[in-house]
Design a protein around this motif. Sequence first.
Motif, PDB file in Angstrom:
ATOM      1  N   ILE A 244       0.837  -1.224  -0.097  1.00 51.32           N
ATOM      2  CA  ILE A 244      -0.041  -0.156  -0.158  1.00 51.32           C
ATOM      3  C   ILE A 244       1.120   1.326  -0.101  1.00 51.32           C
ATOM      4  N   GLU A 248      -0.098   3.913  -2.728  1.00 47.61           N
ATOM      5  CA  GLU A 248      -0.972   5.143  -2.093  1.00 47.61           C
ATOM      6  C   GLU A 248       0.057   5.836  -1.312  1.00 47.61           C
ATOM      7  N   ALA A 250       0.458   8.680  -0.390  1.00 48.39           N
ATOM      8  CA  ALA A 250      -0.113   9.774   0.549  1.00 48.39           C
ATOM      9  C   ALA A 250      -0.441   9.461   1.817  1.00 48.39           C
ATOM     10  N   LEU A 251      -0.728   7.954   2.073  1.00 54.02           N
ATOM     11  CA  LEU A 251      -1.487   7.678   3.262  1.00 54.02           C
ATOM     12  C   LEU A 251      -0.193   7.524   4.368  1.00 54.02           C
ATOM     13  N   ASP A 254      -0.411   5.162  10.430  1.00 50.12           N
ATOM     14  CA  ASP A 254      -1.573   5.099  11.111  1.00 50.12           C
ATOM     15  C   ASP A 254      -2.730   4.818  10.254  1.00 50.12           C
ATOM     16  N   GLU A 255      -3.181   5.568   9.164  1.00 50.92           N
ATOM     17  CA  GLU A 255      -4.227   5.508   8.182  1.00 50.92           C
ATOM     18  C   GLU A 255      -4.173   4.127   7.853  1.00 50.92           C
TER      19      GLU A 255
ATOM     20  N   SER B 296      -7.776   5.190  15.925  1.00 50.45           N
ATOM     21  CA  SER B 296      -7.286   6.721  16.000  1.00 50.45           C
ATOM     22  C   SER B 296      -7.639   7.798  15.088  1.00 50.45           C
ATOM     23  N   ILE B 297      -8.476   7.174  14.000  1.00 50.58           N
ATOM     24  CA  ILE B 297      -8.703   8.323  13.030  1.00 50.58           C
ATOM     25  C   ILE B 297     -10.089   9.038  13.403  1.00 50.58           C
ATOM     26  N   LEU B 305     -10.389  10.238   3.769  1.00 47.47           N
ATOM     27  CA  LEU B 305      -9.585   9.101   3.219  1.00 47.47           C
ATOM     28  C   LEU B 305     -10.458   8.242   2.180  1.00 47.47           C
ATOM     29  N   LYS B 308     -10.484   9.983  -1.122  1.00 45.62           N
ATOM     30  CA  LYS B 308      -9.208  10.101  -1.824  1.00 45.62           C
ATOM     31  C   LYS B 308      -9.014   8.415  -2.163  1.00 45.62           C
ATOM     32  N   LEU B 309      -9.561   7.446  -1.745  1.00 45.37           N
ATOM     33  CA  LEU B 309      -9.421   6.167  -2.147  1.00 45.37           C
ATOM     34  C   LEU B 309     -10.194   5.368  -2.980  1.00 45.37           C
ATOM     35  N   LEU B 314      -8.154  -0.205  -2.583  1.00 50.81           N
ATOM     36  CA  LEU B 314      -8.596   0.314  -1.013  1.00 50.81           C
ATOM     37  C   LEU B 314      -9.862   0.636  -0.764  1.00 50.81           C
ATOM     38  N   LEU B 321     -13.615   1.243   6.927  1.00 50.56           N
ATOM     39  CA  LEU B 321     -13.264   2.121   8.099  1.00 50.56           C
ATOM     40  C   LEU B 321     -14.224   3.394   8.325  1.00 50.56           C
TER      41      LEU B 321
END
Lengths: 324, 375
Positions: A244, A248, A250-251, A254-255, B296-297, B305, B308-309, B314, B321
């Motif tokens: 990933i 990706e 940009a991640l 944690d994300e 945590s998010i 996110l 974006k994905l 994902l 999520l």
Amino acid sequence: MDPGQFFASSRILIVAGKGGVGKTAASACLALAAARTGRTVMVVEVAGRLDSAPMFGVDPQGYDEQTVYDDPGRGQVRCRSITPDAALVDWLSNHGFARIVRRMSKSGLLEIVATATPGIKELLVLGQIKHLEQSRAADLIVVDAPAAGHALNFLRAPLAVRNTARTGVLRRQAIEVLEMLRDSERCRALLVTIAEETPIKELVETVFAVEDEVGVALGPVVVNGLLPSIEGLDASSELDVSGIGASESALSVDEISDLLTAAGFRRDRLSLQHEQLASLAQQLPLAQIRLPHLFTTSIGLAELKALATAASASIEATERWAGS
Amino acid sequence: MTGTPPLSAVTSSAGSSRYGDLVAQKRVIVACGTGGVGKTTMAAATAVAAAHGGRRAVVVTIDPAKRLADALRIAELDNTPTVIDGAWPGTLGAMMLDSKATFDDVVSRHATSKDQVERIFGNRFYVNVSTELPGTQDYMAAEKLNELHFSGEWDLVVVDTPPTRDALAFFEAPKLLGRLLDNTVYKLLISPRPGVLRTVNRAAGSVVRRLSRVVGAEVVDDAIEFFQTFQGMEEGFKSRADETLALLSSADTAFVLVASPRSDTIAEALYFLNKLADADLSVHAVVVNRMLAALSISADEAAELQSKLSASPLAGAAQALVDHVLASAGDEDRVSQIMAHVPDAALMRVPLLSSDVHDISTLSGIAELLVRDSL
């Protein structure tokens, strides 16, 4: 099966199940789905709580009848509450004890009557429901039955009373209520569960007791709180953190970790749910009305409408009352 | 009643949660709450935790799910604790309450003659009282608690309570029979004395005749016979009930509310707490079972996110999520609702497990979570 035909097949639906499976929401959404087929529907709550009205976005007004949904000329839902204690007081008042019923409750005689005749209160609640049915108070009556082990006790009550009271007015009442329960054109029981091991196990035991002992016809099982599947969820299982990171970029770490945790958790829950649904279908040859899990904190009219739509879709996909 | 000191000295140490302190110090823990939230499992895990802490702990369960019963080896219904071997320094006992058998024991204990026992056991009203009367299970759970506590064989008795919507059932249960026996109508009905009471008796007789027509004569006859037979045992039952109530309200006893964060069960839990508060009763701890793992998010970040994905492999994970964060926030929201009612209670969160508990090692895992200092 056409939902209109489904909701026309019995005049009373008793929605039963153990605590924590969302019985009240199931009752309310079935009532709404029935109202949408052009019926007047009455939801009867018997636990002394007024939980249905808020699901229709209406403040509960008390135990008396209250309209909670009205689509003029198309359909209507009304709610009312019948509590077991009140049913006993009403009944005794109507049977020659009107004057002393107040003193009776003080002196403890009501408690002795209830103890001497297990099931009397539940029987009398069913008796009032029978009265509503016979006076055609609504096209369809949806009963939100008491929770926990009480679901079965509720349906068994007329049998218990019939076995205790061998003479008297009460015995006749028990026999008449049993007739109602055993006539599938008048009454059916819909059992509610969630797709988890213990509730399903208990449901299967309850079903056989309800059918064999009481003789109530069963409608489909309502499976509540089903997590929707997610398209492409499995794809993430093949990706590892490094893969990933490359595609990706940009991640953050944690994300990525949260994404994988949430995806893994959902996959586990879905596969468990799948297993349990299969086990339920295998153990019980009954159709299933499947209701989705809602990710909202409480159920209001918008959520109830979504559930009612899901219930109708599920009924349409059902070919007959019982499976093969 | 003043508390007798714990038989095996266990001191709470640094690193123990407030729940751990209860497990280490109390003599009685009552797990209350509505059905379907894992109350029995939490009660069992609490006893396991105490055994791990070196105490002699016994759990009284009520109608446990089969796999849990198997894990605790309480399949046999002999109404006494079975000792379960395990890797703990203390002792763990477990039993399943047989309400009827417990009631029979109590009757035998208080009866004045063998004949009285037999007549009571043969009476149908008694059979109803000992099996069907609402509150009988609570009453017998309290009775069993009393018996085990004063046996001197256990440092801690953990009691699971029957699923009920009535928070006070457990407290009122010991008074149940006293209430039936105290009521005036029954006293008139059984009174054999002529004289002053004659007119009153005639009035009572008329009520009895009318009741007989309505509910059936044999039902009324059974009830009257029961009360007549029961005479002479009232005092024994009442003093025992007083003893049990004193134990329940002593500093040796802690009440734990078990809840789950589902919206429908939270409503039940709040109703429960309000009832307790109305009666000036407090819970010492709240165990919220089936919590989703907190991530945590934030919800906004998760949504960002997801957009974006949206075209990536994902995308599905991002949807999971978003759902998870929303559901988990809902869980926390409902936990706050509960804690607002009981700000002084200890709060323990137990995560949603992937399957039902059916072995001792899972119970030990939950036990560890309960007593571990989470701060």
